[in-house]
Design an enzyme around this catalytic site. Structure first.
Site, mmCIF file in Angstrom:
data_model
loop_
_atom_site.group_PDB
_atom_site.id
_atom_site.type_symbol
_atom_site.label_atom_id
_atom_site.label_comp_id
_atom_site.label_asym_id
_atom_site.label_seq_id
_atom_site.Cartn_x
_atom_site.Cartn_y
_atom_site.Cartn_z
ATOM 1 N N TRP A 164 -74.452 22.969 -0.585
ATOM 2 C CA TRP A 164 -73.598 24.041 -1.114
ATOM 3 C C TRP A 164 -74.417 25.278 -1.479
ATOM 4 O O TRP A 164 -73.934 26.400 -1.354
ATOM 5 C CB TRP A 164 -72.752 23.546 -2.289
ATOM 6 C CG TRP A 164 -73.524 23.190 -3.530
ATOM 7 C CD1 TRP A 164 -74.044 21.978 -3.852
ATOM 8 C CD2 TRP A 164 -73.846 24.069 -4.637
ATOM 9 N NE1 TRP A 164 -74.685 22.033 -5.073
ATOM 10 C CE2 TRP A 164 -74.575 23.293 -5.575
ATOM 11 C CE3 TRP A 164 -73.591 25.407 -4.908
ATOM 12 C CZ2 TRP A 164 -75.046 23.834 -6.767
ATOM 13 C CZ3 TRP A 164 -74.064 25.943 -6.107
ATOM 14 C CH2 TRP A 164 -74.774 25.162 -7.008
ATOM 15 N N GLU A 174 -68.258 31.177 -0.421
ATOM 16 C CA GLU A 174 -68.232 31.996 -1.638
ATOM 17 C C GLU A 174 -68.740 33.430 -1.423
ATOM 18 O O GLU A 174 -69.144 34.088 -2.386
ATOM 19 C CB GLU A 174 -69.034 31.319 -2.770
ATOM 20 C CG GLU A 174 -68.556 29.891 -3.056
ATOM 21 C CD GLU A 174 -69.161 29.297 -4.331
ATOM 22 O OE1 GLU A 174 -69.060 29.971 -5.387
ATOM 23 O OE2 GLU A 174 -69.693 28.187 -4.283
ATOM 24 N N LYS A 196 -67.930 26.918 -13.129
ATOM 25 C CA LYS A 196 -67.287 26.616 -14.412
ATOM 26 C C LYS A 196 -66.558 27.826 -14.985
ATOM 27 O O LYS A 196 -65.761 27.683 -15.897
ATOM 28 C CB LYS A 196 -68.342 26.109 -15.414
ATOM 29 C CG LYS A 196 -68.887 24.737 -15.035
ATOM 30 C CD LYS A 196 -69.857 24.199 -16.076
ATOM 31 C CE LYS A 196 -71.290 24.628 -15.829
ATOM 32 N NZ LYS A 196 -71.875 24.177 -14.565
ATOM 33 N N TYR A 258 -84.174 22.159 -17.545
ATOM 34 C CA TYR A 258 -85.083 21.105 -17.096
ATOM 35 C C TYR A 258 -84.677 19.826 -17.818
ATOM 36 O O TYR A 258 -84.664 19.814 -19.033
ATOM 37 C CB TYR A 258 -86.545 21.442 -17.392
ATOM 38 C CG TYR A 258 -87.442 20.496 -16.635
ATOM 39 C CD1 TYR A 258 -87.610 20.613 -15.261
ATOM 40 C CD2 TYR A 258 -88.093 19.442 -17.289
ATOM 41 C CE1 TYR A 258 -88.402 19.724 -14.552
ATOM 42 C CE2 TYR A 258 -88.882 18.558 -16.579
ATOM 43 C CZ TYR A 258 -89.033 18.699 -15.222
ATOM 44 O OH TYR A 258 -89.803 17.818 -14.516
ATOM 45 N N PRO A 260 -82.951 20.127 -14.002
ATOM 46 C CA PRO A 260 -81.788 20.855 -13.491
ATOM 47 C C PRO A 260 -80.771 19.877 -12.909
ATOM 48 O O PRO A 260 -81.114 18.711 -12.671
ATOM 49 C CB PRO A 260 -82.402 21.696 -12.366
ATOM 50 C CG PRO A 260 -83.547 20.873 -11.868
ATOM 51 C CD PRO A 260 -84.083 20.120 -13.065
ATOM 52 N N TYR A 263 -81.909 20.550 -7.402
ATOM 53 C CA TYR A 263 -83.311 20.919 -7.276
ATOM 54 C C TYR A 263 -83.533 22.051 -6.281
ATOM 55 O O TYR A 263 -84.212 21.901 -5.274
ATOM 56 C CB TYR A 263 -84.155 19.678 -6.955
ATOM 57 C CG TYR A 263 -84.199 18.735 -8.145
ATOM 58 C CD1 TYR A 263 -85.150 18.899 -9.151
ATOM 59 C CD2 TYR A 263 -83.247 17.720 -8.294
ATOM 60 C CE1 TYR A 263 -85.165 18.069 -10.271
ATOM 61 C CE2 TYR A 263 -83.261 16.886 -9.399
ATOM 62 C CZ TYR A 263 -84.223 17.068 -10.383
ATOM 63 O OH TYR A 263 -84.236 16.260 -11.486
ATOM 64 N N HIS A 264 -82.921 23.170 -6.576
ATOM 65 C CA HIS A 264 -83.189 24.434 -5.891
ATOM 66 C C HIS A 264 -83.184 25.454 -7.023
ATOM 67 O O HIS A 264 -82.167 25.557 -7.736
ATOM 68 C CB HIS A 264 -82.097 24.733 -4.854
ATOM 69 C CG HIS A 264 -82.270 26.068 -4.186
ATOM 70 N ND1 HIS A 264 -82.522 26.201 -2.838
ATOM 71 C CD2 HIS A 264 -82.239 27.334 -4.699
ATOM 72 C CE1 HIS A 264 -82.645 27.491 -2.548
ATOM 73 N NE2 HIS A 264 -82.475 28.201 -3.651
ATOM 74 N N LEU A 265 -84.279 26.195 -7.183
ATOM 75 C CA LEU A 265 -84.418 27.011 -8.392
ATOM 76 C C LEU A 265 -83.243 27.955 -8.609
ATOM 77 O O LEU A 265 -82.856 28.694 -7.705
ATOM 78 C CB LEU A 265 -85.719 27.822 -8.376
ATOM 79 C CG LEU A 265 -86.028 28.461 -9.752
ATOM 80 C CD1 LEU A 265 -86.568 27.424 -10.720
ATOM 81 C CD2 LEU A 265 -86.976 29.636 -9.622
ATOM 82 N N HIS A 266 -82.678 27.909 -9.798
ATOM 83 C CA HIS A 266 -81.578 28.794 -10.171
ATOM 84 C C HIS A 266 -81.678 29.118 -11.653
ATOM 85 O O HIS A 266 -82.214 28.340 -12.430
ATOM 86 C CB HIS A 266 -80.224 28.139 -9.845
ATOM 87 C CG HIS A 266 -80.023 26.818 -10.517
ATOM 88 N ND1 HIS A 266 -80.616 25.653 -10.068
ATOM 89 C CD2 HIS A 266 -79.308 26.470 -11.615
ATOM 90 C CE1 HIS A 266 -80.274 24.655 -10.854
ATOM 91 N NE2 HIS A 266 -79.481 25.115 -11.810
#
Ligand code: DD3
Length: 326
Positions: A164, A174, A196, A258, A260, A263-266
């Site tokens: 996603w 999106e 959310k 942490y 997350p 596991y894809h930096l956001h």
């Protein structure tokens, strides 16, 4: 170049004036009386209620949608100040009781002001179902070595899907929700509303910045090399939110989780006044602190012990127990 999409008129308007304009933009728009979609939920068969929170006015249901496992989340949304007059004048009112100067009623607002935010996950995995069950949590202390020997192998063997996230970065999903993008492959990111947030009011504003770089799993991967990326997200993210929503940096909580949930930096951008799940000290790391920590020690997040809560049913918790760390 990326700044062009931000426009230039930062400053003159009061935040509250902008917030009002943002609200009314949405009032006239797609909500309410407009188009409706086919009701796929008519066929939903409930298996169990996973969680039911009177306080959050939310229910999490596990069930089946045409023989596929599904999780449905129903949530009553906050009452919007800008629709109050219409809500009261258009209401059906039923008296429940009257006593001296006190009376209570059942009020039925016009249908288009009585919407429920609904999230459907289908097909849902065992993990989705577990995620919404109430669970006891335990605080774990993870040293730099624990990360390499316990956590990293665990997240690699699990290979959690971030399809996603890739869909968002590749404009396959999106697209129209994107608030700001810096397309640079090194320091770029996409800023958009989190799932959310229904974007109907600023009280529970919640956006996420997803980085274009694909090899940064979490806080643990960050070094001083990533400072330009983090500073870019901080500056342009806040600028874009001021521009679109009229909320200044001083009204925002900007942080990383942490562990997350993917596991894809956001980076999370939430309204400061909003007491959102996952913003407490045991999980949230303010972006401003992360930047400073990396400035004073380039390897800060490789070497430091980090604490975080894990749910009783989390596979990672069993790994820490097996290693005798709990
Ligand atoms: C997720 C964490 C993930 C259930 C739910 C949410 N923001 C997302 C897909 C698209 C999104 C998010 C996993 C999944 Cl409710 C399981 O979140 C998303 N799109 N947080 C946006 N904008």
């Amino acid at each position: 170049m990326a700044d062009a999409t931000l426009g230039s008129a930062v400053g003159s308007d009061e935040p509250s004036a902008k917030a009002k304009r943002f609200r009314s933009d949405h009032k006239a728009g797609q909500d309410g009386e407009g188009r409706t979609d086919r009701n796929i939920l008519a066929a939903f068969k409930t298996t169990t209620v996973l969680r039911d929170s009177a306080l959050e006015k939310t229910i999490f249901i596990h069930g089946k949608l045409a023989d596929r496992e599904a999780v449905v989340i129903l949530e009553k949304t906050p009452i919007r100040e800008d629709t109050l007059a219409e809500m009261l004048s258009g209401a059906k009112l039923k008296l429940e009781m009257q006593n001296d100067i006190y009376s209570t009623y059942q009020l039925q607002p016009p249908a288009h002001l009585n919407e429920m935010k609904t999230t459907v996950i289908c097909p849902a995995t065992e993990k989705h179902v577990k995620k919404y069950q109430i669970q006891e949590s335990f605080l774990v202390e993870e040293s730099g070595e624990d990360y390499l020997s316990i956590t990293l192998p665990y997240i690699q063997e699990q290979s959690f899907s971030v399809q996603w996230v890739h869909n968002i970065l590749e404009k396959k999903a999106e697209v129209e929700r994107i608030v700001y993008e810096d397309p640079d492959p090194g320091v770029g990111f996409v800023l958009l509303p989190d799932f959310k947030w229904d974007q109907k009011q600023l009280d529970d504003l919640y956006l996420i910045a997803i980085v274009h770089q694909r090899d940064i799993k979490s806080l643990r991967d960050l070094t001083a090399d990533h400072l330009p990326l983090l500073q870019n997200i901080s500056r342009k993210g806040m600028e874009a939110i001021l521009q679109r929503y009229g909320l200044p940096a001083s009204k925002l909580r900007v942080y990383l989780h942490y562990q997350p949930s993917y596991y894809h930096l956001h980076i999370h951008f939430t309204a400061l006044a909003f007491d959102v799940r996952g913003c407490s000290v045991e999980r949230a790391h303010l972006l401003a602190d992360v930047i400073q920590n990396l400035q004073s020690d380039p390897g800060f997040y490789k070497t430091r012990t980090l604490c975080f809560p894990l749910r009783a049913d989390d596979g990672l918790l069993s790994k820490f127990k097996k290693a005798g760390k709990l």
